[in-house]
Design a protein around this motif. Structure first.
Motif, PDB file in Angstrom:
ATOM      1  N   ILE A   1      -3.457  -0.373  -4.409  1.00 46.42           N
ATOM      2  CA  ILE A   1      -2.568   0.082  -5.485  1.00 46.42           C
ATOM      3  C   ILE A   1      -1.146  -0.446  -5.349  1.00 46.42           C
ATOM      4  O   ILE A   1      -0.305  -0.167  -6.190  1.00 46.42           O
ATOM      5  CB  ILE A   1      -2.552   1.620  -5.612  1.00 46.42           C
ATOM      6  CG1 ILE A   1      -2.063   2.280  -4.324  1.00 46.42           C
ATOM      7  CG2 ILE A   1      -3.908   2.146  -6.040  1.00 46.42           C
ATOM      8  CD1 ILE A   1      -1.884   3.786  -4.435  1.00 46.42           C
ATOM      9  N   GLY A   2      -0.894  -1.206  -4.299  1.00 47.45           N
ATOM     10  CA  GLY A   2       0.420  -1.810  -4.136  1.00 47.45           C
ATOM     11  C   GLY A   2       1.287  -1.171  -3.075  1.00 47.45           C
ATOM     12  O   GLY A   2       2.479  -1.467  -2.997  1.00 47.45           O
ATOM     13  N   LEU A   3       0.714  -0.312  -2.270  1.00 44.05           N
ATOM     14  CA  LEU A   3       1.466   0.315  -1.188  1.00 44.05           C
ATOM     15  C   LEU A   3       1.090  -0.311   0.150  1.00 44.05           C
ATOM     16  O   LEU A   3      -0.072  -0.620   0.395  1.00 44.05           O
ATOM     17  CB  LEU A   3       1.164   1.815  -1.118  1.00 44.05           C
ATOM     18  CG  LEU A   3       1.595   2.667  -2.304  1.00 44.05           C
ATOM     19  CD1 LEU A   3       1.118   4.106  -2.122  1.00 44.05           C
ATOM     20  CD2 LEU A   3       3.092   2.627  -2.489  1.00 44.05           C
ATOM     21  N   ALA A   4       2.090  -0.479   0.995  1.00 44.44           N
ATOM     22  CA  ALA A   4       1.845  -0.938   2.362  1.00 44.44           C
ATOM     23  C   ALA A   4       1.170   0.206   3.131  1.00 44.44           C
ATOM     24  O   ALA A   4       1.278   1.370   2.742  1.00 44.44           O
ATOM     25  CB  ALA A   4       3.174  -1.302   3.030  1.00 44.44           C
ATOM     26  N   PRO A   5       0.471  -0.112   4.229  1.00 41.23           N
ATOM     27  CA  PRO A   5      -0.175   0.948   5.023  1.00 41.23           C
ATOM     28  C   PRO A   5       0.786   2.074   5.420  1.00 41.23           C
ATOM     29  O   PRO A   5       0.425   3.248   5.383  1.00 41.23           O
ATOM     30  CB  PRO A   5      -0.710   0.206   6.244  1.00 41.23           C
ATOM     31  CG  PRO A   5      -0.946  -1.195   5.751  1.00 41.23           C
ATOM     32  CD  PRO A   5       0.163  -1.447   4.763  1.00 41.23           C
ATOM     33  N   GLU A   6       2.009   1.718   5.754  1.00 39.31           N
ATOM     34  CA  GLU A   6       2.992   2.743   6.131  1.00 39.31           C
ATOM     35  C   GLU A   6       3.319   3.644   4.954  1.00 39.31           C
ATOM     36  O   GLU A   6       3.552   4.844   5.123  1.00 39.31           O
ATOM     37  CB  GLU A   6       4.285   2.097   6.647  1.00 39.31           C
ATOM     38  CG  GLU A   6       4.114   1.217   7.867  1.00 39.31           C
ATOM     39  CD  GLU A   6       3.613  -0.191   7.514  1.00 39.31           C
ATOM     40  OE1 GLU A   6       3.861  -0.688   6.390  1.00 39.31           O
ATOM     41  OE2 GLU A   6       2.931  -0.787   8.369  1.00 39.31           O
ATOM     42  N   GLN A   7       3.357   3.073   3.760  1.00 41.37           N
ATOM     43  CA  GLN A   7       3.630   3.865   2.567  1.00 41.37           C
ATOM     44  C   GLN A   7       2.461   4.803   2.242  1.00 41.37           C
ATOM     45  O   GLN A   7       2.686   5.939   1.813  1.00 41.37           O
ATOM     46  CB  GLN A   7       3.940   2.963   1.376  1.00 41.37           C
ATOM     47  CG  GLN A   7       5.259   2.232   1.522  1.00 41.37           C
ATOM     48  CD  GLN A   7       5.471   1.202   0.423  1.00 41.37           C
ATOM     49  OE1 GLN A   7       4.586   0.397   0.148  1.00 41.37           O
ATOM     50  NE2 GLN A   7       6.642   1.248  -0.184  1.00 41.37           N
ATOM     51  N   LEU A   8       1.247   4.337   2.453  1.00 41.70           N
ATOM     52  CA  LEU A   8       0.095   5.226   2.267  1.00 41.70           C
ATOM     53  C   LEU A   8       0.174   6.408   3.231  1.00 41.70           C
ATOM     54  O   LEU A   8      -0.133   7.549   2.858  1.00 41.70           O
ATOM     55  CB  LEU A   8      -1.216   4.468   2.477  1.00 41.70           C
ATOM     56  CG  LEU A   8      -1.698   3.604   1.322  1.00 41.70           C
ATOM     57  CD1 LEU A   8      -2.912   2.777   1.734  1.00 41.70           C
ATOM     58  CD2 LEU A   8      -2.016   4.455   0.103  1.00 41.70           C
ATOM     59  N   GLU A   9       0.602   6.150   4.445  1.00 45.27           N
ATOM     60  CA  GLU A   9       0.779   7.231   5.415  1.00 45.27           C
ATOM     61  C   GLU A   9       1.880   8.189   4.953  1.00 45.27           C
ATOM     62  O   GLU A   9       1.767   9.402   5.137  1.00 45.27           O
ATOM     63  CB  GLU A   9       1.095   6.678   6.806  1.00 45.27           C
ATOM     64  CG  GLU A   9      -0.079   5.994   7.472  1.00 45.27           C
ATOM     65  CD  GLU A   9      -1.240   6.933   7.798  1.00 45.27           C
ATOM     66  OE1 GLU A   9      -1.022   8.150   7.990  1.00 45.27           O
ATOM     67  OE2 GLU A   9      -2.380   6.437   7.851  1.00 45.27           O
ATOM     68  N   GLN A  10       2.928   7.645   4.331  1.00 43.53           N
ATOM     69  CA  GLN A  10       3.987   8.494   3.790  1.00 43.53           C
ATOM     70  C   GLN A  10       3.449   9.379   2.672  1.00 43.53           C
ATOM     71  O   GLN A  10       3.826  10.551   2.568  1.00 43.53           O
ATOM     72  CB  GLN A  10       5.148   7.659   3.255  1.00 43.53           C
ATOM     73  CG  GLN A  10       6.034   7.084   4.321  1.00 43.53           C
ATOM     74  CD  GLN A  10       7.174   6.298   3.704  1.00 43.53           C
ATOM     75  OE1 GLN A  10       6.962   5.387   2.902  1.00 43.53           O
ATOM     76  NE2 GLN A  10       8.391   6.666   4.056  1.00 43.53           N
ATOM     77  N   VAL A  11       2.576   8.839   1.829  1.00 43.73           N
ATOM     78  CA  VAL A  11       1.953   9.631   0.775  1.00 43.73           C
ATOM     79  C   VAL A  11       1.206  10.804   1.410  1.00 43.73           C
ATOM     80  O   VAL A  11       1.351  11.951   0.973  1.00 43.73           O
ATOM     81  CB  VAL A  11       1.013   8.773  -0.109  1.00 43.73           C
ATOM     82  CG1 VAL A  11       0.161   9.643  -1.020  1.00 43.73           C
ATOM     83  CG2 VAL A  11       1.818   7.767  -0.935  1.00 43.73           C
TER      84      VAL A  11
END
Length: 112
Positions: free
Chosen positions: A43-53
């Motif tokens: 969806i356009g998120l980096a792995p770190e951003q998915l973890e933030q979600v």
């Protein structure tokens, strides 16, 4: 994202909408791509951003995720259904294996 426990989310549809708004507003992802079948890793998120979600969801809904949650919840809908189940808003999702269910239940007081 707003701080504290989320109020007003009482079913999986509201949960889905809340997660879509989170991803759209906090990470600037176009809502058109945030469909139920959207693959989380695409969806356009980096792995770190998915973890933030997951961190925002963890804080907002007071749930704990097993370490391999993003290996189990592949689609945006999966994540929505998983959190909804852990909060007692929805039945156990079909993708949740017995082993993953046990790990989720060991971390959360999931209603029967």
């Amino acid at each position: 994202m707003s701080e504290g426990v989320v109020v007003g989310v009482t079913n999986w549809m509201q949960m889905f909408r809340w997660i879509v708004k989170l991803i759209r507003d906090d990470f600037g992802i176009d809502e058109k791509g945030l469909t139920r079948t959207a693959v989380l890793e695409e969806i356009g998120l980096a792995p770190e951003q998915l973890e933030q979600v997951l961190d925002f969801i963890r804080e907002g809904f007071e749930v704990q995720f097993p370490e391999d949650t993003l290996d189990e919840a592949i689609h945006l809908e999966d994540l929505c259904m998983l959190v909804s189940w852990m909060k007692g808003f929805y039945k156990k999702p079909d993708f949740v294996t017995d082993e993953f269910e046990a790990r989720c239940r060991s971390l959360n007081p999931i209603p029967a």
